[in-house]
Design a protein around this motif. Sequence first.
Motif, short mmCIF file in Angstrom:
data_model
loop_
_atom_site.label_atom_id
_atom_site.label_comp_id
_atom_site.label_asym_id
_atom_site.label_seq_id
_atom_site.Cartn_x
_atom_site.Cartn_y
_atom_site.Cartn_z
N LYS A 425 -18.09 -23.49 48.42
CA LYS A 425 -17.01 -23.89 47.52
C LYS A 425 -16.54 -22.67 46.72
N GLU A 426 -15.29 -22.70 46.33
CA GLU A 426 -14.72 -21.64 45.51
C GLU A 426 -14.29 -22.20 44.16
N ILE A 427 -14.51 -21.40 43.11
CA ILE A 427 -14.03 -21.77 41.79
C ILE A 427 -13.34 -20.57 41.16
N LEU A 428 -12.47 -20.85 40.20
CA LEU A 428 -11.86 -19.81 39.38
C LEU A 428 -12.59 -19.77 38.05
N THR A 429 -12.96 -18.60 37.59
CA THR A 429 -13.51 -18.49 36.24
C THR A 429 -12.64 -17.55 35.42
N ALA A 430 -12.50 -17.87 34.14
CA ALA A 430 -11.66 -17.07 33.25
C ALA A 430 -12.30 -17.03 31.87
N GLY A 431 -12.35 -15.85 31.28
CA GLY A 431 -12.92 -15.67 29.94
C GLY A 431 -11.83 -15.42 28.92
N GLN A 432 -11.89 -16.11 27.79
CA GLN A 432 -10.85 -16.06 26.78
C GLN A 432 -11.34 -15.38 25.51
N LYS A 433 -10.41 -14.90 24.69
CA LYS A 433 -10.77 -14.30 23.41
C LYS A 433 -11.36 -15.30 22.44
N SER A 434 -11.28 -16.57 22.78
CA SER A 434 -11.93 -17.61 21.97
C SER A 434 -13.44 -17.54 22.07
N GLY A 435 -13.95 -16.78 23.06
CA GLY A 435 -15.39 -16.73 23.30
C GLY A 435 -15.86 -17.78 24.28
N VAL A 436 -14.91 -18.44 24.97
CA VAL A 436 -15.24 -19.50 25.93
C VAL A 436 -14.93 -19.04 27.34
N VAL A 437 -15.85 -19.34 28.27
CA VAL A 437 -15.64 -19.11 29.69
C VAL A 437 -15.33 -20.45 30.35
N TYR A 438 -14.27 -20.47 31.17
CA TYR A 438 -13.85 -21.68 31.85
C TYR A 438 -14.05 -21.53 33.36
N ALA A 439 -14.39 -22.64 34.01
CA ALA A 439 -14.40 -22.72 35.47
C ALA A 439 -13.36 -23.75 35.88
N LEU A 440 -12.46 -23.36 36.80
CA LEU A 440 -11.36 -24.22 37.24
C LEU A 440 -11.47 -24.49 38.73
N ASP A 441 -10.95 -25.64 39.15
CA ASP A 441 -10.93 -26.00 40.56
C ASP A 441 -9.59 -25.58 41.15
N PRO A 442 -9.56 -24.59 42.05
CA PRO A 442 -8.28 -24.15 42.61
C PRO A 442 -7.64 -25.17 43.54
N ASP A 443 -8.42 -26.17 43.98
CA ASP A 443 -7.89 -27.21 44.86
C ASP A 443 -7.35 -28.42 44.10
N GLN A 444 -7.55 -28.43 42.77
CA GLN A 444 -7.07 -29.55 41.95
C GLN A 444 -6.23 -29.04 40.78
N ARG A 445 -5.32 -28.12 41.12
CA ARG A 445 -4.35 -27.60 40.16
C ARG A 445 -5.00 -27.08 38.88
N GLY A 446 -6.14 -26.41 39.05
CA GLY A 446 -6.81 -25.79 37.92
C GLY A 446 -7.58 -26.74 37.03
N ILE A 448 -10.32 -28.32 34.95
CA ILE A 448 -11.49 -27.68 34.34
C ILE A 448 -12.77 -28.36 34.82
N LEU A 449 -13.65 -27.58 35.44
CA LEU A 449 -14.92 -28.09 35.95
C LEU A 449 -16.01 -27.99 34.89
N TRP A 450 -16.02 -26.87 34.19
CA TRP A 450 -16.97 -26.71 33.08
C TRP A 450 -16.45 -25.62 32.15
N GLN A 451 -16.97 -25.60 30.95
CA GLN A 451 -16.67 -24.54 30.00
C GLN A 451 -17.92 -24.24 29.19
N ALA A 452 -18.08 -22.96 28.84
CA ALA A 452 -19.29 -22.54 28.13
C ALA A 452 -18.91 -21.51 27.08
N ARG A 453 -19.42 -21.71 25.88
CA ARG A 453 -19.17 -20.75 24.80
C ARG A 453 -20.22 -19.65 24.83
N VAL A 454 -19.74 -18.39 24.79
CA VAL A 454 -20.66 -17.25 24.79
C VAL A 454 -20.47 -16.38 23.54
#
Length: 624
Positions: A425-446, A448-454
């Motif tokens: 499976k493939e996922i998109l991950t993106a890190g934001q200046k909010s301090g949160v990392v997001y994982a998105l499903d590229p097959d379901q129009r982005g 959100i699969l999970w998010q984690a604060r770092v």
Amino acid sequence: MKTLWVVVRFLFCLLLTVLALSEVSALAAPQAPSPAVSGSDVYQKSCASCHDQAGSRAPTKEALQKLTATHIRRSLDFGMMMGVAGPMKREEREAVATFLGTGAAEPGPPASAFCAAGSSALSGASKGSWNGWSTSISNTRYQSTEQAGLTSNQVRHLKLKWAYGFAGDMTSFAAPTVLNGTIFMGSAGGVVQGLNANTGCVYWVFEASGPVRSALRAIPNGSSYSLIFTDLNGGVYSLDAKTGRLLWKRRVEEHEATRLTGSAVDLNGVVFIPAASWEETRSADPKYECCTFRGSLTALRVRDGSVVWKTYMIDPPKKIGVNSSGTPQWAPSGAGIWSAPTIDTKRGVIYVTTGDNYSLPATATSDAVAALDIKTGHIVWTRQMLPGDAWTAACLNGGANCPNDNGPDYDFGSSALLVHMANGKEILTAGQKSGVVYALDPDQRGKILWQARVGKGGVNGGIEWGMASDGQQVYAAVSDLPRFISGPPGPLGNATFDPAEGGGLAALRVEDGKQVWSLPGHRCDPPRPGCSPAQPGAVTVIPGVVFSGSIDGHIRAMSSEDGEVLWDFDTAKEYSTVNGVPAKGGSVDGAGPVVVNGTVYVNSGYPRFGGMPGNVLLAFAPED
């Protein structure tokens, strides 16, 4: 009759084209053309108060007039005067540099810096490579053991091999591209160079029209390669990789405040150029008409730079009123693309992450991950992480160009990662200046699969320039750079920060975002000007090892299994360089380490947000 009909059709189409171009030009530049800028006037307004004062530590006007215009422009762009010049428009910088400086050329590297006669770029053995922002179009910044030429055990024994200095610069922020034994990279002074990757000797140099922050993208072109890159003033260039000869140059945005930081990526003869802007900084001036820039992605043909398609992330701005100083205001604006796009050949799309808006009302495409059709540029879907985020530098002191309901300035400055997991499976991950990392499903129009604060997040917080992934874990370095604690930094940075606040590195499991391990920032010991534990720079990963730099000047290698520090080098010192240029290291920020063919390349020096200045590229290799 047939000939007459063809002529009539041609003239009719030409008329429609002219009308369309007139409409586009009007939308792209809503403000009336400005009169020619006087360099003398700019000097009196922005420079004379320091340079005309007797006893001032600033050089006198007479001393400035002995410098070249190029030298003065570099100082304003990313040199000693970049703090003062931040709100100045490009035309003002050019005008005052021309007014003060001479027309003489800047001296190039000394003869001793060049490689031996008869040697040429791209003549090395074709082993590993690092081409552009990442090693692949998925932007995971992962290098295999074979390509890296390093094991985790060898990393423990890295030693400085050589150092290369950037003459006259105070910042070192452009990522190197390494191909066939040659390094290609730009500099804050706008000098692009081809170097021998083993020794650092110079093959050729090219002078761009502005600072070059983006990594060069090498694209096959007959028996050579085209090197495509951008400068921070809006220029896009193509050079012959063997000689440094200019093949073509163009602008993808006519807006004065265009700022091109994201590196180009390419596919099938087309290169993609992301565009962001200086308007957030320009808006500190209450007389600046905030704001009219629109983030965009432009597809160009590699062969000649002609446009295939262009997509703006927001609609054209309209006048919405005036600010408290009576200056006209425009909206929507912003949603710039700061980082390298990510290509997904399976789904036929290209992903971008966007910045915040500069004025209200905010748009649904800011602070977002977006997928564009790679053939047409049509926006297929967007996933916004924070609605209503509008912010400019005027918000730092309550200036007239700060939106009423502003911030928190939690845009994306880093690329999305297309991660291929072990289960296929493939996922998109993106890190934001909010301090949160997001994982998105590229097959379901982005979706959100999970998010984690770092991290905590902030204006200079959270994830700034880039994460990395080895397919098992996502590695996110945290900035959370605090505001300086003893007044603003000087023009060369070196602010006083809390020596213990900020930084950190986290490893997240790609399946569900669960934290595998985390490492706090390293306290500045001893505390010194410009030192902070913050880690805003991009991360790089090879099997078993994660590399991360810090504002404290250190570059560290950690075990990807548990975060154990395997290697630590303090780059903030003076160096004897292979090109004979006086050089010093400083904060490690922006582009992350490049690891290829048994060598780790690291830029050192980044004072823009109060860190330590520097002007050096360092090459590390294991002891024999």
